[in-house]
Design an enzyme around this catalytic site. Structure first.
Site, short mmCIF file in Angstrom:
data_model
loop_
_atom_site.label_atom_id
_atom_site.label_comp_id
_atom_site.label_asym_id
_atom_site.label_seq_id
_atom_site.Cartn_x
_atom_site.Cartn_y
_atom_site.Cartn_z
N THR A 194 0.87 -1.18 0.00
CA THR A 194 0.00 0.00 0.00
C THR A 194 0.90 1.23 0.00
OG1 THR A 194 -0.04 0.14 2.39
CG2 THR A 194 -1.77 -1.17 1.36
N GLU A 244 -5.77 -3.92 -0.53
CA GLU A 244 -6.12 -5.10 0.28
C GLU A 244 -7.28 -5.88 -0.32
OE1 GLU A 244 -5.50 -2.08 1.37
OE2 GLU A 244 -4.47 -2.08 3.31
N LYS A 278 -14.74 16.66 11.85
CA LYS A 278 -15.69 16.51 12.94
C LYS A 278 -15.92 17.88 13.56
CE LYS A 278 -17.09 12.67 15.58
NZ LYS A 278 -16.79 11.61 16.49
N TRP A 299 -20.20 14.70 12.03
CA TRP A 299 -19.39 14.50 10.83
C TRP A 299 -19.84 15.37 9.68
CZ3 TRP A 299 -19.23 8.42 10.48
CH2 TRP A 299 -18.29 7.95 11.40
P1 ADP Z 1 -3.64 3.67 -0.39
O1 ADP Z 1 -4.40 3.81 0.89
O2 ADP Z 1 -2.30 3.10 -0.28
O3 ADP Z 1 -3.80 4.83 -1.35
P2 ADP Z 1 -5.21 2.11 -2.16
O4 ADP Z 1 -4.62 2.58 -3.41
O5 ADP Z 1 -5.47 0.70 -1.95
O6 ADP Z 1 -4.30 2.43 -1.04
O7 ADP Z 1 -6.42 3.03 -1.84
C1 ADP Z 1 -7.58 2.59 -1.24
C2 ADP Z 1 -8.40 3.77 -0.82
O8 ADP Z 1 -8.61 4.66 -1.90
C3 ADP Z 1 -9.78 3.40 -0.37
O9 ADP Z 1 -9.79 2.92 0.95
C4 ADP Z 1 -10.52 4.70 -0.54
O10 ADP Z 1 -10.31 5.57 0.55
C5 ADP Z 1 -9.87 5.30 -1.75
N1 ADP Z 1 -10.69 5.05 -2.94
C6 ADP Z 1 -10.56 4.09 -3.86
N2 ADP Z 1 -11.50 4.21 -4.82
C7 ADP Z 1 -12.26 5.27 -4.48
C8 ADP Z 1 -13.41 5.91 -5.05
N3 ADP Z 1 -13.97 5.50 -6.18
N4 ADP Z 1 -13.93 6.97 -4.40
C9 ADP Z 1 -13.39 7.42 -3.25
N5 ADP Z 1 -12.32 6.87 -2.67
C10 ADP Z 1 -11.75 5.81 -3.27
#
Ligand code: ADP
Length: 542
Positions: free
Chosen positions: A187, A332, A440, A445
């Site tokens: 990640t 993940e 917050k 929220w």
């Molecule tokens: P990192 O946290 O390392 O950037 P990822 O690339 O796996 O890891 O990102 C996952 C996160 O990206 C998700 O938990 C979410 O917060 C965000 N995310 C992914 N797709 C979307 C989407 N379509 N809209 C909003 N947030 C998104």
């Protein structure tokens, strides 16, 4: 009583074998680092992947060992996807946009035996090599003619095409345990050290089936797919595997990710489907608008990784007849969790209501269970109003991180995504925030995503980012950062007036700050933590 069906393990190599057998003549087109366009077929891919599998065996790579790649989207990277995983080793895709210290950390942590790299990344590899002990072999993904003559690598440097030429293309893919590891992706680690997610053959193949479905990414043999999303970012959302499963033409953009290069490739190769993060599409749309161009074949584009602003969905549809498929996932989750594919009754909705649905991240694909819970862990209703921590489970969701020695992130068998979401009665999930980005205010929220979405609808706004800024009375209040279109005279009052009536009154940011750019991280997302560092005390000091 046991069922009486065959036990055929689900293996990554079987995707390639299928593509070779059933779609052998289908094309794979790549823009190369060397600058030219390369084209060949699935038949060639399979043959060269077998040659590379022999080369890996000759280099002494054993099952379970990690093989790193630092490469753009291209056919050689695709060959490694299958040669490494297919022979039982673990493909570890490295993100070149990470800081060199993070890369060194990841390579050491994963204990990569070899790292393959595109020539672009030679300077990066040289810096990394001096900081790591693990890889003893580096392979430049090029031919003899383009090999660097001088370099700062004291370890062994090999040439990719030499390895292919030297080895036989007869290779039997081993019958592996389907639960054995196939690939590894860290990640991006916006907080703390990056964490490795170790996919299995089984999880990869099941994810491939699910992600290819019509209401998921909707891929078929009639498609020409251009993954802009990098192969180093969650396996390009699974598209290399999906393309093999369905027999789609694949078009790889290599290092050229600017709007002009992408557009030319999309048109020249008659791309029907592409995929990437919103920031990439901004560049593409700006270019196509500037030249008054049109898409002759592209009909769908998958937008994920960050929320897709409604303005983008509308621009694609209204100006270009391209349907946006908004999707949500995580490293993940291999990564596909939800896809916003409309149901029949939503097709006839008035356009603005349709867009409101498309702003959601979508429905869980079969295989992904979701729930939202409150602070005490109680499940919240799917009413489109209640928002809570989003938890998921399924056969392609990580149960622990690589090298974490049994420590599990799970809560009662569910993976906490770190996202806050609501889910409506139709099962459409909408992210309102990442838990660490939440605002917050006075104990309530405020959804930064909702505010950003509305602000982006203003015709003079290029990018809108809403963050929590500390506040003497309310703990936190939203602060809106705006990148405006060049030459626009938009001011703070104009933005705030635009928000009036479009969001709840108490959500209205107390201030608007205009910035030239916003920081973008290694996976193409806005780095809100950096903006919070910079502007978090805005209300205390203003
Ligand atoms: P990192 O946290 O390392 O950037 P990822 O690339 O796996 O890891 O990102 C996952 C996160 O990206 C998700 O938990 C979410 O917060 C965000 N995310 C992914 N797709 C979307 C989407 N379509 N809209 C909003 N947030 C998104």
């Amino acid at each position: 009583m046991q069922g009486l069906m065959m036990q055929q393990p689900l293996l990554v190599a079987s995707l390639l074998t299928h593509a070779e057998r059933h779609h052998g003549g289908q094309e794979i087109v790549s823009r190369r680092v060397e600058g030219d366009i390369h084209r060949y077929s699935y038949r060639d891919l399979a043959q060269r992947a077998r040659g590379m599998a022999n080369a890996l065996a000759a280099l002494g790579i054993e099952q379970g060992e990690r093989v790193g790649t630092l490469a753009w989207n291209g056919y050689r990277h695709m060959e490694l996807y299958f040669a490494v995983s297919g022979s039982g080793a673990v493909l570890h895709t490295l993100n070149p946009r990470l800081h060199v210290d993070q890369l060194a950390y990841i390579i050491e942590h994963a204990q990569d035996r070899i790292v393959f790299f595109d020539l672009t990344f030679l300077p990066l590899i040289e810096s990394v090599a001096s900081r790591v002990k693990s890889p003893k072999i580096f392979v430049a993904m090029t031919d003899r003619a383009h090999m660097p003559t001088t370099h700062g690598l004291s370890s062994m440097l090999m040439c990719y095409e030499d390895l292919i030429d030297l080895h036989h293309d007869v290779f039997e893919w081993p019958l592996l345990d389907e639960n054995s590891a196939s690939s590894l992706c860290y990640t991006s680690g916006t907080t703390g050290n990056p964490k490795g997610v170790l996919y299995s053959h089984r999880s990869t193949v099941l994810h491939t089936y699910a992600a290819a479905l019509p209401d998921s990414l909707n891929c078929s043999a009639r498609d020409a797919i251009l993954p802009v999303v990098p192969m180093f970012h969650v396996n390009a959302w699974g598209l290399p595997y999906i393309a093999c499963m369905v027999g789609a033409k694949l078009v790889f953009p290599g290092p050229a990710l600017d709007g002009k290069s992408l557009y030319e490739l999309i048109e020249a190769e008659q791309v029907t489907l592409s995929a990437g993060v919103p920031t990439v599409w901004q560049g593409l749309l700006a270019h196509v608008d500037a030249i008054k161009g049109a898409f002759s074949h592209m009909r769908r584009t998958i937008v994920g990784g960050a929320a897709c602003p409604t303005a983008m969905t509308a621009a694609f549809r209204e100006s270009h007849r391209v349907e946006v498929l908004h999707a949500w996932g995580m490293t993940e989750l291999s990564p596909v969790g939800t896809v916003c594919s409309l149901k029949a009754h939503q097709l006839s909705l008035p356009v603005s209501e349709r867009y409101a649905v498309q702003a959601k991240q979508g429905r869980g694909v079969f295989g992904i269970d979701m729930k939202i819970v409150d602070a005490d862990g109680n499940a919240l209703p799917w009413d489109g109003i209640a928002a809570g921590d989003l938890l998921v489970r399924g056969p392609w969701v990580a149960r622990e991180y690589f090298g974490s020695e049994g420590q599990s992130p799970l809560r009662d068998g569910w993976f906490p995504t770190g996202d806050i979401a609501r889910i409506d009665a139709d099962g459409f999930m909408q992210i309102t925030d990442r838990s660490k980005d939440v605002i917050k205010s006075g104990g309530e929220w405020i959804s930064s995503t909702d505010i950003e979405n509305v602000a982006c609808l203003h015709p003079d706004v290029t990018t809108a980012v809403c963050i929590a800024a500390r506040h003497a009375k309310w703990d936190e209040r939203p602060l809106l950062l705006i990148v405006k279109k060049p030459g626009s005279g938009l001011d703070a009052n104009g933005v705030l007036a635009f928000l009036d009536g479009r969001i709840a009154r108490w959500w209205k940011p107390d201030a608007v700050v205009f910035v030239d750019t916003v920081p973008i991280g290694a996976t193409g997302k806005v780095l809100k933590n950096q903006l919070r560092d910079q502007f978090g005390d805005y209300y205390l000091t203003a």
